[in-house]
Design an enzyme around this catalytic site. Structure first.
Site, PDB file in Angstrom:
ATOM      1  N   ASP A   4      -4.717   5.959  12.537  1.00  9.45           N
ATOM      2  CA  ASP A   4      -5.190   5.449  11.245  1.00  9.45           C
ATOM      3  C   ASP A   4      -6.330   6.315  10.685  1.00  9.45           C
ATOM      4  O   ASP A   4      -6.647   6.220   9.502  1.00  9.45           O
ATOM      5  CB  ASP A   4      -5.740   4.024  11.417  1.00  9.45           C
ATOM      6  CG  ASP A   4      -4.756   2.953  10.998  1.00  9.45           C
ATOM      7  OD1 ASP A   4      -3.957   3.207  10.086  1.00  9.45           O
ATOM      8  OD2 ASP A   4      -4.811   1.848  11.574  1.00  9.45           O
ATOM      9  N   GLN A  63      -3.445  -3.552  12.899  1.00  8.65           N
ATOM     10  CA  GLN A  63      -3.227  -3.842  11.485  1.00  8.65           C
ATOM     11  C   GLN A  63      -4.433  -4.574  10.895  1.00  8.65           C
ATOM     12  O   GLN A  63      -4.967  -5.512  11.486  1.00  8.65           O
ATOM     13  CB  GLN A  63      -1.939  -4.666  11.314  1.00  8.65           C
ATOM     14  CG  GLN A  63      -1.506  -4.888   9.881  1.00  8.65           C
ATOM     15  CD  GLN A  63      -1.105  -3.609   9.145  1.00  8.65           C
ATOM     16  OE1 GLN A  63      -0.723  -2.614   9.741  1.00  8.65           O
ATOM     17  NE2 GLN A  63      -1.224  -3.623   7.830  1.00  8.65           N
ATOM     18  N   LYS A 105       6.802  -0.240   9.622  1.00  7.15           N
ATOM     19  CA  LYS A 105       6.318   0.846  10.483  1.00  7.15           C
ATOM     20  C   LYS A 105       7.198   0.962  11.726  1.00  7.15           C
ATOM     21  O   LYS A 105       7.620   2.064  12.109  1.00  7.15           O
ATOM     22  CB  LYS A 105       4.849   0.589  10.873  1.00  7.15           C
ATOM     23  CG  LYS A 105       3.890   0.735   9.693  1.00  7.15           C
ATOM     24  CD  LYS A 105       2.481   0.218   9.981  1.00  7.15           C
ATOM     25  CE  LYS A 105       1.627   0.307   8.713  1.00  7.15           C
ATOM     26  NZ  LYS A 105       0.274  -0.268   8.865  1.00  7.15           N
TER      27      LYS A 105
HETATM   28  N1  GUN Z   1      -3.856  -2.518   6.213  1.00 10.14           N
HETATM   29  C1  GUN Z   1      -3.599  -1.949   5.017  1.00 10.14           C
HETATM   30  N2  GUN Z   1      -3.458  -0.606   5.127  1.00 10.14           N
HETATM   31  C2  GUN Z   1      -3.645  -0.326   6.432  1.00 10.14           C
HETATM   32  C3  GUN Z   1      -3.621   0.898   7.176  1.00 10.14           C
HETATM   33  O1  GUN Z   1      -3.436   2.008   6.659  1.00 10.14           O
HETATM   34  N3  GUN Z   1      -3.852   0.764   8.515  1.00 10.14           N
HETATM   35  C4  GUN Z   1      -4.087  -0.436   9.115  1.00 10.14           C
HETATM   36  N4  GUN Z   1      -4.311  -0.447  10.422  1.00 10.14           N
HETATM   37  N5  GUN Z   1      -4.121  -1.572   8.458  1.00 10.14           N
HETATM   38  C5  GUN Z   1      -3.901  -1.520   7.121  1.00 10.14           C
END
Ligand code: GUN
Length: 295
Positions: free
Chosen positions: A118, A95, A51
């Site tokens: 998100d 995350q 990311k």
């Molecule tokens: N863990 C797995 N997929 C995601 C996501 O799309 N966002 C976040 N914050 N954590 C994740």
């Protein structure tokens, strides 16, 4: 059988994002994303690394905040509160999954909904249910829809079966598929579903999101179905330098020959998720300037 190349489609989406970032730059605004990770989960660190790197490639400012495994709920809440108040940060992502002492729901509720890239905050979940475009849509299901659209898969009236009912993928996936513009007939299957293979065999579009390596075998899949594999699982593999290989929720080798189209793992849904996160961050930056549409 078509392999749906998520990496390629994501690259196109990212090229659009890069132009949008430049347009914002010209107006004096650099989109900013904060990525918070608590603890040492190796897979989560890999995702966060991707990311942050993608932000750098596009000219998005990113701030990676790594907190120790033993971080308390209060400490994490304070970090999020600081990011809510920081005008250089337009998007905040914590995350998932965090360590067990963290109440993830409380953290999500504290994130400013206007920075919730998100799409996990109740305000954004509500907007998704109401099909209010001003909210943020969770990145993984948004990426699956983008992939279906770009691949020209007919969705109107199709039977779509989602396996899994998580807040991150299954539930928002079902909402998007049944929504206006997509118009699929949706079934959500989960761990308590009876005769799961039979239910899945009804699917024109099958979307497994359960996190169980190679769980979906050929007997789950109708001849000519489209399969979008959301799973990214690590299987031990001593022949590789990393010590593991990535597999989806689908037993790819036996399922692929039955499909009209299928996503690979890696290189399918994963890259799409990151591209949608970039799009959400740009959207957040625009909204902060009072430009919710276009630009
Ligand atoms: N863990 C797995 N997929 C995601 C996501 O799309 N966002 C976040 N914050 N954590 C994740």
């Amino acid at each position: 059988m078509t392999i749906l190349n998520g990496k390629e489609i994501a690259t196109d989406a990212l090229a659009e994002c890069r132009e949008q970032v430049q347009a914002l730059e010209a107006q004096g605004v650099t989109p900013g994303l904060a990525v918070v990770i608590v603890g040492k989960d190796p897979a989560s660190h890999v995702y966060v690394g991707s990311k942050v790197k993608t932000c750098a490639d596009l000219g998005i400012y990113s701030r990676r905040i790594e907190l120790p495994e033993e971080t308390s709920q209060r400490e994490l809440l304070e970090v999020v509160a600081g990011l809510n108040a920081d005008p250089s940060i337009h998007g905040i992502l914590v995350q998932s999954p965090p360590p067990p002492q963290i109440d993830e729901e409380e953290i999500i509720r504290l994130i400013d909904p206007d920075k919730d890239v998100d799409g996990f905050h109740p305000v954004n979940v509500g907007k998704l249910v109401m099909e209010d475009d001003s909210g943020f849509v969770p990145c993984t299901p948004q990426g699956c829809i983008h992939l279906l659209e770009r691949a020209g898969i007919e969705t109107a009236g199709a039977n779509a079966v989602v396996i899994g009912r998580s807040m991150i993928v299954g539930k928002p996936m079902a909402l998007l598929l049944m929504g206006r513009g997509i118009n699929a007939t949706v079934t959500v299957a989960h761990s308590r579903t009876r005769e799961l293979a039979r239910v899945c065999r009804e699917a024109d579009i099958l979307i497994p999101a359960i996190g169980r390596p190679e769980f979906v075998t050929a007997d789950f899949v109708k001849e000519g179905a489209v399969v979008i594999d959301v799973g990214i699982n690590r299987l031990e593999d001593s022949s590789r330098k990393s010590g593991y290989k990535l597999v989806g929720d689908v037993a790819y080798e036996e399922v692929a020959p039955k499909c009209r189209a299928i996503t690979p793992v890696p290189g399918g849904v994963g890259p799409m998720t990151i591209a949608m996160l970039m799009g959400n961050t740009i959207k957040a930056a625009r909204s902060s300037m009072g430009q919710p549409e276009g630009g």
